[in-house]
Structures are given as structure tokens and as C-alpha cells.
Design a protein around this motif. Structure first.
Motif, short mmCIF file in Angstrom:
data_model
loop_
_atom_site.label_atom_id
_atom_site.label_comp_id
_atom_site.label_asym_id
_atom_site.label_seq_id
_atom_site.Cartn_x
_atom_site.Cartn_y
_atom_site.Cartn_z
N LEU A 143 25.87 27.75 25.26
CA LEU A 143 26.88 26.89 25.89
C LEU A 143 28.17 27.71 25.95
CD1 LEU A 143 28.06 24.24 26.97
CD2 LEU A 143 28.44 23.55 24.57
N ALA A 144 28.52 28.16 27.15
CA ALA A 144 29.74 28.93 27.34
C ALA A 144 30.81 27.98 27.87
CB ALA A 144 29.51 30.07 28.32
N VAL A 145 31.92 27.90 27.15
CA VAL A 145 33.00 26.99 27.53
C VAL A 145 34.19 27.81 28.00
CG1 VAL A 145 34.45 25.06 26.80
CG2 VAL A 145 32.17 25.35 25.79
N ALA A 146 34.63 27.58 29.22
CA ALA A 146 35.76 28.31 29.78
C ALA A 146 37.05 27.60 29.40
CB ALA A 146 35.63 28.40 31.30
N LEU A 147 37.86 28.26 28.58
CA LEU A 147 39.11 27.69 28.09
C LEU A 147 40.26 28.64 28.39
CD1 LEU A 147 37.90 26.36 24.60
CD2 LEU A 147 38.48 24.97 26.60
N ASN A 148 41.29 28.13 29.02
CA ASN A 148 42.39 28.97 29.51
C ASN A 148 41.80 30.14 30.31
OD1 ASN A 148 45.14 29.63 29.86
ND2 ASN A 148 45.05 31.12 28.21
N TYR A 149 40.88 29.78 31.18
CA TYR A 149 40.15 30.78 31.96
C TYR A 149 40.66 30.82 33.40
CZ TYR A 149 36.41 33.06 34.56
OH TYR A 149 35.72 33.90 35.40
N GLY A 150 40.80 32.01 33.94
CA GLY A 150 41.10 32.22 35.35
C GLY A 150 40.35 33.47 35.79
N SER A 151 39.58 33.36 36.84
CA SER A 151 38.73 34.49 37.25
C SER A 151 39.52 35.70 37.70
CB SER A 151 37.78 34.03 38.36
OG SER A 151 36.82 35.02 38.64
N ARG A 152 40.62 35.49 38.43
CA ARG A 152 41.40 36.64 38.89
C ARG A 152 42.05 37.36 37.71
NH1 ARG A 152 44.44 34.85 44.43
NH2 ARG A 152 45.13 33.08 43.18
N ASP A 153 42.49 36.60 36.70
CA ASP A 153 43.01 37.23 35.49
C ASP A 153 41.92 38.03 34.79
OD1 ASP A 153 45.56 36.25 35.82
OD2 ASP A 153 45.28 34.52 34.48
N GLU A 154 40.70 37.47 34.77
CA GLU A 154 39.57 38.15 34.13
C GLU A 154 39.30 39.49 34.81
OE1 GLU A 154 34.95 37.02 33.04
OE2 GLU A 154 35.79 36.31 34.93
N MET A 155 39.32 39.50 36.15
CA MET A 155 39.06 40.74 36.88
C MET A 155 40.21 41.74 36.71
SD MET A 155 37.03 39.57 40.34
CE MET A 155 37.95 38.09 40.74
N ALA A 156 41.44 41.23 36.69
CA ALA A 156 42.59 42.12 36.47
C ALA A 156 42.52 42.75 35.09
CB ALA A 156 43.89 41.34 36.65
#
Length: 250
Positions: A143-156
Motif C-alpha cells: 500500500l503506497a500512500v502519496a503524501l505531500n506528493y507532486g509528480s513534477r517535484d519528483e521528476m525535478a
């Protein structure tokens, strides 16, 4: 139900074959506020009802043989919401971590957090890290829970790491491949994303798993998240099983 197929999985490795059960399903759990408004209830009641849907969907995912379920619980943009709603969400997170952790552990569920969760209140950070440590050896379902997650920030973030390695001379620029980026994402140890679902009738990704969804099948449904339970999830899996995935081939 509005279904929009799109090609899915950032690392397609099925050789063009379409497994009947997706290995990795991600859900944008949308519609809690509208569900509450329709009933004349505060938004917090919608979030609480939505948490009950999480329990039902997680059970259905485990029974179906899904390897990983990723839930978009709190985006990096959600900090723009009213302070009272953020406080309610934090309280709900604390409550369910306390109430559900033991049962999830017994069920063989591994908990993983994706996103910059360390900006949360200190007690929540500790609860999250304790949950991940306790369940680290479980292998029935992640179970992966995305918390304070943003995909563009992840890629940056991945780009900064790679740029630093190139600057330090430990990597050549031409060695930066999609696989190199993939290995630096929060989801690096998860199966490729096969199916992405969004509830409530909205048809956008909202900065969620943009890289990972490159070859994912997508399903947009009109149902509000608190009304999306095990039966609806099984229906989504049936829809997935009927699709033919080509990964750009014929």
C-alpha cells in the motif's frame, strides 16, 4: 462511467501481453467534499467516508491479487486548502494509522510512503516511519500512500540528483536514460503502473504519477470516492482485463 484508455507503465515489461490482473493500480481519490456537500455535511465527514472506501478497496485489491495499490492521499498543492480542513485531514491520518496498522500488518500489507512526508507534524512523521518499519517485510500487497506528493517535484528531484552526479564526474551525461530517471523516483521499487483510476468524473491527472503513467491504462469514473467500494474496484479490474496493451506496437 467514463472510460478513457491510454497506453500504461513507465517500465513496460510484459512483452505486449495484457495480464488479467494489474500488478500496480493507482487511484486519485476524488469527490469527498462533493459527497459531503450533497448530504449537507461538513467536508470532514466526506474525508471520513472516503477513508472507509480505502479499507474496502484495499481488501478487494488483496483478494484480486494486485501487488501494489497507490493512493493519492495528500498532494503538494493541498496545502492551499483551508487550515481547518488540513487539520481535519491530519487528525484523520493519525486516527487511521493507530486504528488500522495492526490489522494491515497481520494481513501482510507493506506500507510505503511516497512524497516529501517529512514536512508533516513530527508525531505523524514518526507514526509513518514506524508503520513502514513494522511492515517492511510483508509481501502480500504494498500500500503506497502519496503524501505531500507532486509528480513534477519528483521528476525535478531526480534531475537534480543526476545533474549532481554528472557534475561530480561519477556519471556521464549520455548515461542519463529513462531507466536512470526511473530508478530515482519514489516508486523505483514498485511494479510498473498498469492502471490509474480517478473518481468523481474529473478527467485529469492533477500532477500524479506523470512519469509512471506513460503506458498506464486510465479509467475515469463518475462515482464519488466515498461511494467507490470493492464492487466498483472489481469492475475497474474487469475493464482492465478487457483491454489490449500494445506499448506502441501492433
Amino acid at each position: 462511467m467514463t472510460a478513457i484508455p491510454a497506453s500504461a507503465a513507465s517500465r513496460p515489461d510484459s512483452g505486449g501481453a495484457s495480464p488479467s490482473v494489474p500488478r500496480h493500480v493507482a487511484i486519485i481519490m476524488d469527490g469527498n467534499g462533493r459527497w459531503a456537500k450533497k448530504r449537507g455535511l461538513p467536508r470532514a465527514a466526506g474525508h471520513k467516508a472516503g477513508a472507509e472506501s480505502v479499507r474496502k478497496v484495499l481488501k478487494a485489491a488483496g483478494e484480486a491479487g494486485v501487488q501494489c495499490l497507490t493512493l493519492y492521499a495528500f498532494s503538494s498543492e493541498n496545502w492551499r486548502r483551508p487550515e481547518t480542513e488540513i487539520s481535519d485531514l491530519m487528525g484523520l491520518l493519525r486516527f487511521y494509522l493507530k486504528a488500522e496498522l495492526s490489522a494491515l500488518h497481520k494481513q501482510g500489507v507493506r506500507i510505503k510512503i511516497i512524497g516529501d512526508y517529512k514536512v508533516f507534524p513530527e508525531d505523524i512523521v514518526k507514526m509513518l516511519e514506524d508503520a513502514m518499519a513494522l511492515t517492511a517485510g510483508n509481501d502480500r500487497l504494498t500500500l503506497a500512500v502519496a503524501l505531500n506528493y507532486g509528480s513534477r517535484d519528483e521528476m525535478a528531484r531526480a534531475a537534480r540528483i543526476l545533474a549532481g552526479q554528472v557534475a561530480a564526474g561519477s556519471m556521464k551525461a549520455d548515461a542519463i536514460t529513462p531507466e536512470a530517471v526511473d530508478n530515482l523516483l519514489y516508486t523505483a521499487d514498485l511494479p510498473p503502473l498498469d492502471l490509474l483510476i480517478r473518481t468523481s468524473g474529473e478527467c485529469r491527472l492533477s500532477n500524479f504519477l506523470l512519469w509512471q503513467a506513460a503506458y498506464a491504462e486510465m479509467l475515469f469514473v463518475d462515482t464519488l470516492w466515498p461511494d467507490f467500494g470493492g464492487e466498483a474496484f472489481r469492475g475497474a479490474l474487469d475493464d482492465f482485463a478487457r483491454r489490449e496493451r500494445r506499448y506502441g506496437g501492433l
